[in-house]
Design an enzyme around this catalytic site. Structure first.
Site, PDB file in Angstrom:
ATOM      1  N   TYR A  18     100.441 -24.319 116.667  1.00 47.33           N
ATOM      2  CA  TYR A  18      99.534 -25.425 116.375  1.00 47.33           C
ATOM      3  C   TYR A  18      98.460 -24.971 115.393  1.00 47.33           C
ATOM      4  O   TYR A  18      98.052 -23.799 115.396  1.00 47.33           O
ATOM      5  CB  TYR A  18      98.836 -25.913 117.654  1.00 47.33           C
ATOM      6  CG  TYR A  18      99.705 -26.750 118.562  1.00 47.33           C
ATOM      7  CD1 TYR A  18      99.697 -28.143 118.464  1.00 47.33           C
ATOM      8  CD2 TYR A  18     100.512 -26.160 119.533  1.00 47.33           C
ATOM      9  CE1 TYR A  18     100.487 -28.914 119.306  1.00 47.33           C
ATOM     10  CE2 TYR A  18     101.299 -26.927 120.376  1.00 47.33           C
ATOM     11  CZ  TYR A  18     101.274 -28.312 120.259  1.00 47.33           C
ATOM     12  OH  TYR A  18     102.057 -29.071 121.090  1.00 47.33           O
TER      13      TYR A  18
ATOM     14  N   ASP B 254      99.562 -35.760 121.993  1.00 51.52           N
ATOM     15  CA  ASP B 254      98.725 -36.856 122.457  1.00 51.52           C
ATOM     16  C   ASP B 254      98.409 -37.836 121.341  1.00 51.52           C
ATOM     17  O   ASP B 254      98.683 -37.578 120.157  1.00 51.52           O
ATOM     18  CB  ASP B 254      97.405 -36.303 123.018  1.00 51.52           C
ATOM     19  CG  ASP B 254      97.588 -35.529 124.315  1.00 51.52           C
ATOM     20  OD1 ASP B 254      98.574 -35.802 125.031  1.00 51.52           O
ATOM     21  OD2 ASP B 254      96.751 -34.659 124.608  1.00 51.52           O
TER      22      ASP B 254
ATOM     23  N   ARG C 272     105.130 -32.945 123.604  1.00 47.15           N
ATOM     24  CA  ARG C 272     104.632 -34.320 123.665  1.00 47.15           C
ATOM     25  C   ARG C 272     103.182 -34.342 123.189  1.00 47.15           C
ATOM     26  O   ARG C 272     102.266 -34.083 123.968  1.00 47.15           O
ATOM     27  CB  ARG C 272     104.738 -34.864 125.086  1.00 47.15           C
ATOM     28  CG  ARG C 272     106.171 -34.984 125.589  1.00 47.15           C
ATOM     29  CD  ARG C 272     106.193 -35.411 127.055  1.00 47.15           C
ATOM     30  NE  ARG C 272     107.554 -35.582 127.542  1.00 47.15           N
ATOM     31  CZ  ARG C 272     107.859 -35.923 128.795  1.00 47.15           C
ATOM     32  NH1 ARG C 272     106.884 -36.120 129.681  1.00 47.15           N
ATOM     33  NH2 ARG C 272     109.114 -36.054 129.166  1.00 47.15           N
TER      34      ARG C 272
ATOM     35  N   ARG D 287      93.008 -28.324 122.549  1.00 47.33           N
ATOM     36  CA  ARG D 287      91.781 -29.086 122.322  1.00 47.33           C
ATOM     37  C   ARG D 287      90.640 -28.595 123.205  1.00 47.33           C
ATOM     38  O   ARG D 287      89.469 -28.624 122.804  1.00 47.33           O
ATOM     39  CB  ARG D 287      92.041 -30.572 122.534  1.00 47.33           C
ATOM     40  CG  ARG D 287      92.903 -31.196 121.443  1.00 47.33           C
ATOM     41  CD  ARG D 287      93.301 -32.615 121.791  1.00 47.33           C
ATOM     42  NE  ARG D 287      92.133 -33.453 122.037  1.00 47.33           N
ATOM     43  CZ  ARG D 287      92.183 -34.631 122.655  1.00 47.33           C
ATOM     44  NH1 ARG D 287      93.357 -35.109 123.075  1.00 47.33           N
ATOM     45  NH2 ARG D 287      91.084 -35.334 122.835  1.00 47.33           N
TER      46      ARG D 287
END
Length: 255
Positions: free
Chosen positions: A111, A52, A50, A202
């Site tokens: 990622y 952001d 999921r 992040r």
């Protein structure tokens, strides 16, 4: 009822994130609405991760159940037709077994985070990378990143809203490199793990940026990790620049 895996690419800028939210545009909502144009709904899809608001997808994977036995290529073409003009595309589709699950069958997620170091504002790459207006010491960032690889308690680097049962995760790889991109010197950080905590990437990037800027020493990353305290984390990076690039499965459904 056949089940289909879909590989999804999207620009996260216009969306509140992957997950459907009432009254807000989401990637999940866009795909479910497109599915409803093919077969009466409601439709509920499940995704590998999921993402952001503002986070992009190059290799997001989800699955859906349909009444009709679709040929995979025709399904992807039909969905892409109904997704227009939104920045969401089905780049591959495949029929899978009914017990296959986009999230729970996954064994790896990757990622990419892109940073551009330049003084001038971004124009063509705006929203696609994180621009910092100072140079970054990539060697120092790599030294700091080395403390993060492996099995650790990542309490420092997860959101206070994270719903994971445990903060312990294994970061299999974190590689940082540079190249000259169209907007200037880019720093790429590539993360690989079975799964990630909410805001983990992040949070790590924001901390490593401080190392690259000379505000933190590389060993300060180790100190922050061992603190197991969210207050010890550096600033959380903005979402632009973050991409879910790949999801791995024991057998590639799109091969």
């Amino acid at each position: 009822m056949p089940r289909y895996a879909l590989k999804i690419e999207y620009n996260g800028g216009p969306f509140c994130g992957w997950q459907r939210q009432t009254g807000q545009p989401s990637v999940q909502g866009a795909i479910e609405a497109a599915l409803a144009r093919l077969e009466p709904g409601p439709h509920t899809i499940a995704a590998a991760g999921r993402t952001d608001a503002g986070v992009h997808g190059r290799g997001q994977v989800c699955h859906c159940d349909l009444q009709k036995d679709w040929e995979a290529f025709r399904l992807s073409e039909a969905l892409n037709y109904h997704l227009k003009p939104l920045p969401v595309a089905v780049v591959a589709a495949a029929q899978v077994s009914t017990d296959w699950h986009a999230r729970f069958s996954a064994v790896e997620r990757r990622y990419l985070f892109r940073i551009v170091a330049r003084r001038a504002p971004l124009t063509l790459e705006a929203g696609q990378v994180w621009r910092v207006n100072h140079d970054l010491d990539v060697a120092a960032m790599r030294e700091g990143a080395a403390h993060l690889v492996g099995n650790h308690d990542f309490t420092t680097f997860r959101s206070v809203m994270c719903q994971a049962l445990s903060p312990v995760k294994t970061l299999d790889a974190l590689e940082i490199g540079t190249f000259e991109g169209p907007a200037g010197r880019e720093i790429h950080a590539r993360f690989q793990a079975r799964s990630f905590l909410h805001n983990q990437v992040r949070s790590l990037i924001g901390t490593l940026e401080r190392v690259g800027a000379g505000r933190w020493a590389p060993d300060d990353v180790k100190t922050a990790l061992e603190a197991r305290d969210r207050a010890a984390c550096g600033p959380v990076s903005p979402p632009q620049g973050l991409y879910l690039t790949d999801v791995g499965y024991p057998e590639d459904p799109f091969a």
